[in-house]
Write an enzyme that holds these catalytic residues in place. Structure first.
Site, PDB file in Angstrom:
ATOM      1  N   THR A   1      64.161  37.105 -12.088  1.00  0.00           N
ATOM      2  CA  THR A   1      63.145  36.610 -13.026  1.00  0.00           C
ATOM      3  C   THR A   1      62.830  37.698 -14.048  1.00  0.00           C
ATOM      4  O   THR A   1      62.922  38.893 -13.750  1.00  0.00           O
ATOM      5  CB  THR A   1      61.856  36.180 -12.298  1.00  0.00           C
ATOM      6  OG1 THR A   1      61.204  37.337 -11.756  1.00  0.00           O
ATOM      7  CG2 THR A   1      62.136  35.176 -11.193  1.00  0.00           C
ATOM      8  N   GLY A   2      62.475  37.264 -15.261  1.00  0.00           N
ATOM      9  CA  GLY A   2      62.195  38.242 -16.320  1.00  0.00           C
ATOM     10  C   GLY A   2      63.416  39.087 -16.602  1.00  0.00           C
ATOM     11  O   GLY A   2      63.322  40.303 -16.809  1.00  0.00           O
ATOM     12  N   ALA A   3      64.588  38.432 -16.643  1.00  0.00           N
ATOM     13  CA  ALA A   3      65.861  39.164 -16.720  1.00  0.00           C
ATOM     14  C   ALA A   3      66.245  39.555 -18.142  1.00  0.00           C
ATOM     15  O   ALA A   3      67.252  40.236 -18.340  1.00  0.00           O
ATOM     16  CB  ALA A   3      66.969  38.314 -16.103  1.00  0.00           C
ATOM     17  N   ASN A   4      65.464  39.162 -19.122  1.00  0.00           N
ATOM     18  CA  ASN A   4      65.886  39.400 -20.509  1.00  0.00           C
ATOM     19  C   ASN A   4      65.378  40.706 -21.090  1.00  0.00           C
ATOM     20  O   ASN A   4      65.645  41.000 -22.262  1.00  0.00           O
ATOM     21  CB  ASN A   4      65.423  38.248 -21.410  1.00  0.00           C
ATOM     22  CG  ASN A   4      63.911  38.152 -21.474  1.00  0.00           C
ATOM     23  OD1 ASN A   4      63.298  37.682 -20.528  1.00  0.00           O
ATOM     24  ND2 ASN A   4      63.307  38.596 -22.544  1.00  0.00           N
ATOM     25  N   SER A   5      64.659  41.488 -20.300  1.00  0.00           N
ATOM     26  CA  SER A   5      64.026  42.671 -20.888  1.00  0.00           C
ATOM     27  C   SER A   5      63.862  43.757 -19.839  1.00  0.00           C
ATOM     28  O   SER A   5      63.802  43.474 -18.639  1.00  0.00           O
ATOM     29  CB  SER A   5      62.651  42.240 -21.423  1.00  0.00           C
ATOM     30  OG  SER A   5      61.896  43.332 -21.848  1.00  0.00           O
ATOM     31  N   GLY A   6      63.775  45.000 -20.297  1.00  0.00           N
ATOM     32  CA  GLY A   6      63.368  46.124 -19.447  1.00  0.00           C
ATOM     33  C   GLY A   6      64.102  46.199 -18.118  1.00  0.00           C
ATOM     34  O   GLY A   6      65.332  46.192 -18.037  1.00  0.00           O
TER      35      GLY A   6
ATOM     36  N   TYR B   1      45.437  43.038 -13.056  1.00  0.00           N
ATOM     37  CA  TYR B   1      46.821  43.501 -12.875  1.00  0.00           C
ATOM     38  C   TYR B   1      46.975  44.142 -11.492  1.00  0.00           C
ATOM     39  O   TYR B   1      47.933  43.848 -10.760  1.00  0.00           O
ATOM     40  CB  TYR B   1      47.197  44.497 -13.973  1.00  0.00           C
ATOM     41  CG  TYR B   1      48.640  44.989 -13.866  1.00  0.00           C
ATOM     42  CD1 TYR B   1      49.707  44.125 -14.103  1.00  0.00           C
ATOM     43  CD2 TYR B   1      48.931  46.304 -13.520  1.00  0.00           C
ATOM     44  CE1 TYR B   1      51.029  44.568 -13.999  1.00  0.00           C
ATOM     45  CE2 TYR B   1      50.241  46.756 -13.421  1.00  0.00           C
ATOM     46  CZ  TYR B   1      51.287  45.887 -13.664  1.00  0.00           C
ATOM     47  OH  TYR B   1      52.595  46.320 -13.564  1.00  0.00           O
TER      48      TYR B   1
HETATM   49  N1  LIG Z   1      57.418  49.430 -16.907  1.00  0.00           N
HETATM   50  C1  LIG Z   1      56.729  50.042 -15.954  1.00  0.00           C
HETATM   51  O1  LIG Z   1      56.357  51.216 -16.075  1.00  0.00           O
HETATM   52  C2  LIG Z   1      56.375  49.298 -14.701  1.00  0.00           C
HETATM   53  C3  LIG Z   1      55.640  49.982 -13.724  1.00  0.00           C
HETATM   54  C4  LIG Z   1      55.309  49.310 -12.557  1.00  0.00           C
HETATM   55  C5  LIG Z   1      55.711  48.005 -12.359  1.00  0.00           C
HETATM   56  N2  LIG Z   1      56.415  47.363 -13.341  1.00  0.00           N
HETATM   57  C6  LIG Z   1      56.795  45.962 -13.083  1.00  0.00           C
HETATM   58  O2  LIG Z   1      58.152  45.755 -13.442  1.00  0.00           O
HETATM   59  C7  LIG Z   1      58.351  44.387 -13.779  1.00  0.00           C
HETATM   60  C8  LIG Z   1      59.189  44.284 -15.045  1.00  0.00           C
HETATM   61  O3  LIG Z   1      58.465  44.828 -16.130  1.00  0.00           O
HETATM   62  P1  LIG Z   1      59.134  45.634 -17.330  1.00  0.00           P
HETATM   63  O4  LIG Z   1      58.539  46.971 -17.311  1.00  0.00           O
HETATM   64  O5  LIG Z   1      60.600  45.493 -17.306  1.00  0.00           O
HETATM   65  O6  LIG Z   1      58.487  44.859 -18.574  1.00  0.00           O
HETATM   66  P2  LIG Z   1      59.130  43.963 -19.718  1.00  0.00           P
HETATM   67  O7  LIG Z   1      60.220  44.671 -20.420  1.00  0.00           O
HETATM   68  O8  LIG Z   1      57.965  43.477 -20.529  1.00  0.00           O
HETATM   69  O9  LIG Z   1      59.756  42.746 -18.914  1.00  0.00           O
HETATM   70  C9  LIG Z   1      58.958  41.768 -18.339  1.00  0.00           C
HETATM   71  C10 LIG Z   1      59.765  40.511 -18.186  1.00  0.00           C
HETATM   72  O10 LIG Z   1      58.927  39.500 -17.613  1.00  0.00           O
HETATM   73  C11 LIG Z   1      59.068  38.326 -18.398  1.00  0.00           C
HETATM   74  N3  LIG Z   1      57.925  37.426 -18.318  1.00  0.00           N
HETATM   75  C12 LIG Z   1      56.655  37.635 -18.714  1.00  0.00           C
HETATM   76  N4  LIG Z   1      55.943  36.514 -18.542  1.00  0.00           N
HETATM   77  C13 LIG Z   1      56.775  35.574 -18.029  1.00  0.00           C
HETATM   78  C14 LIG Z   1      56.638  34.226 -17.665  1.00  0.00           C
HETATM   79  N5  LIG Z   1      55.491  33.555 -17.825  1.00  0.00           N
HETATM   80  N6  LIG Z   1      57.712  33.571 -17.157  1.00  0.00           N
HETATM   81  C15 LIG Z   1      58.903  34.202 -17.032  1.00  0.00           C
HETATM   82  N7  LIG Z   1      59.098  35.487 -17.393  1.00  0.00           N
HETATM   83  C16 LIG Z   1      58.048  36.154 -17.889  1.00  0.00           C
HETATM   84  C17 LIG Z   1      59.258  38.847 -19.811  1.00  0.00           C
HETATM   85  O11 LIG Z   1      59.754  37.831 -20.657  1.00  0.00           O
HETATM   86  P3  LIG Z   1      59.529  37.920 -22.258  1.00  0.00           P
HETATM   87  O12 LIG Z   1      60.478  38.954 -22.767  1.00  0.00           O
HETATM   88  O13 LIG Z   1      59.848  36.534 -22.693  1.00  0.00           O
HETATM   89  O14 LIG Z   1      58.105  38.309 -22.471  1.00  0.00           O
HETATM   90  C18 LIG Z   1      60.243  39.962 -19.533  1.00  0.00           C
HETATM   91  O15 LIG Z   1      61.540  39.435 -19.377  1.00  0.00           O
HETATM   92  C19 LIG Z   1      56.957  43.760 -13.880  1.00  0.00           C
HETATM   93  O16 LIG Z   1      56.690  43.024 -12.711  1.00  0.00           O
HETATM   94  C20 LIG Z   1      56.030  44.961 -13.932  1.00  0.00           C
HETATM   95  O17 LIG Z   1      54.748  44.700 -13.397  1.00  0.00           O
HETATM   96  C21 LIG Z   1      56.776  47.977 -14.497  1.00  0.00           C
END
Ligand SMILES: NC(=O)c1ccc[n+]([C@@H]2O[C@H](COP(=O)([O-])OP(=O)(O)OC[C@H]3O[C@@H](n4cnc5c(N)ncnc54)[C@H](OP(=O)(O)O)[C@@H]3O)[C@@H](O)[C@H]2O)c1
Length: 314
Positions: free
Chosen positions: A22-27, A179
């Site tokens: 899930t959320g595979a398009n980013s980060g 959060y």
């Molecule tokens: N980055 C950090 O430092 C960090 C630290 C701790 C935990 N995390 C966790 O890591 C995970 C990934 O985050 P990331 O850092 O890679 O952030 P990200 O680049 O913003 O990626 C988040 C992903 O979730 C998707 N998403 C958001 N709302 C959604 C919805 N309603 N339905 C389906 N997909 C949805 C986004 O889609 P869109 O592109 O369409 O918005 C995106 O693909 C999250 O669970 C976050 O809490 C991250």
């Protein structure tokens, strides 16, 4: 107490295995997808926006891997869409080996999902509770050791409870508290799910992990929604200085998904400076995240809110 994971290596070959991310398009989700595909898996990118997903897929696909990457719309803020997504997977696949519950949003202004849940708790936890319940039968059909991995955060340590009565109340909303509660819910859910799978004698295992501090879009979304260029710039600078790459941030999740020798119940997170970066190590989550009574209360709350019951697990 941290344990080095280096003694936990198992088979990493994923040829013939199927995965949903899930959320595979980013980060981190995109990096997880790329790493699973490189190891031979076929990955369904479950994303809310097809255009963004196609652009992202084109960044990581090669001639050899492109046929193993499938995009399907899944908005975790809408229970009907989640159900349609799961029905489609059920029709197209005989079994599912891996489910990576990765998508997330952080510290955004108050808003509601299509079903009226506060957005952060709704997407980060309830959406993943629903998708997991709907895909569980397919996971149970897989040979070997199917895995469900749920992405949490160090922020899960920042709350000592989940206040079920205030979750959807805008007058009591705190974006960081919400959060933190959603990320605590991610760990409680993953552990309770694993406990129930064990009791039911299923071969599926469930783990939680956290990625450290990773330079992605996650931190930018709140400031962008507030229209605050200053906060956005501060986050960009902090990410550049202290954040690790999405590739590195993907490693705890990939490790939890692929290390076949991983002991039940471990929590994977980066073992370096302040847990923000470094190789994954096996650790324990916060004491609250190990509270079985709270985990059970969360489970019952989630069934009631989503209407998704885990037939074979109760
Ligand atoms: N980055 C950090 O430092 C960090 C630290 C701790 C935990 N995390 C966790 O890591 C995970 C990934 O985050 P990331 O850092 O890679 O952030 P990200 O680049 O913003 O990626 C988040 C992903 O979730 C998707 N998403 C958001 N709302 C959604 C919805 N309603 N339905 C389906 N997909 C949805 C986004 O889609 P869109 O592109 O369409 O918005 C995106 O693909 C999250 O669970 C976050 O809490 C991250």
């Amino acid at each position: 107490m941290l344990n080095d994971c280096s003694d936990l290596d198992g088979s990493r070959t994923l040829t013939g295995r199927s995965a949903v991310v899930t959320g595979a398009n980013s980060g981190i989700g995109l990096a997880v997808t790329e790493q699973l595909v490189k190891q031979g898996a076929a990955v369904i990118m479950a994303c809310r926006n097809i255009e963004r997903a196609e652009t992202a897929r084109d960044e990581i696909a090669t001639e050899e891997t492109i046929d193993r990457i499938v995009i399907r719309r899944c908005d975790l803020a809408d229970l009907d869409v989640i159900e349609s997504f799961a029905d489609w997977v059920d029709t197209e696949y005989d079994a599912l080996d891996l489910l990576c519950n990765n998508a997330g949003i952080m510290a955004i202004p108050f808003s509601r999902t299509a079903d009226g849940f506060e957005q952060q708790f709704g997407v980060n936890h309830l959406g993943h509770f629903a998708i997991t319940g709907r895909l569980l039968d397919l996971l149970c059909e897989a040979d070997g050791k199917p895995r469900i991995v749920t992405q949490s955060s160090k922020m899960h340590e920042r709350t000592s409870s989940i206040d079920f009565d205030r979750l959807d109340d805008p007058s009591r909303y705190s974006r960081w508290q919400s959060y933190a509660m959603s990320k605590l819910a991610n760990v409680l859910f993953a552990r309770e799910l694993d406990r129930r799978l064990d009791v039911a004698g299923e071969s599926v295992r469930s783990f939680a992990c956290e990625p450290g501090f990773v330079a992605t879009n996650l931190q930018l979304r709140g400031p962008q929604m507030d229209g605050s260029r200053l906060k956005e710039t501060c986050w960009r600078v902090a990410s550049r200085l202290f954040g690790q790459s999405p590739d590195a941030g993907a490693r705890p999740m990939v490790r939890a998904a692929t290390d076949r020798e991983l002991p039940r119940g471990v929590y994977l997170r980066p073992g370096g400076f302040l847990g923000m970066q470094g190789d994954p190590v096996a650790d324990e989550p916060s004491q609250t995240a190990q509270d079985d009574a709270l985990a059970n209360a969360l489970w019952e709350y989630s069934v009631e809110q989503t209407g998704v019951s885990y037939g074979r697990l109760g």
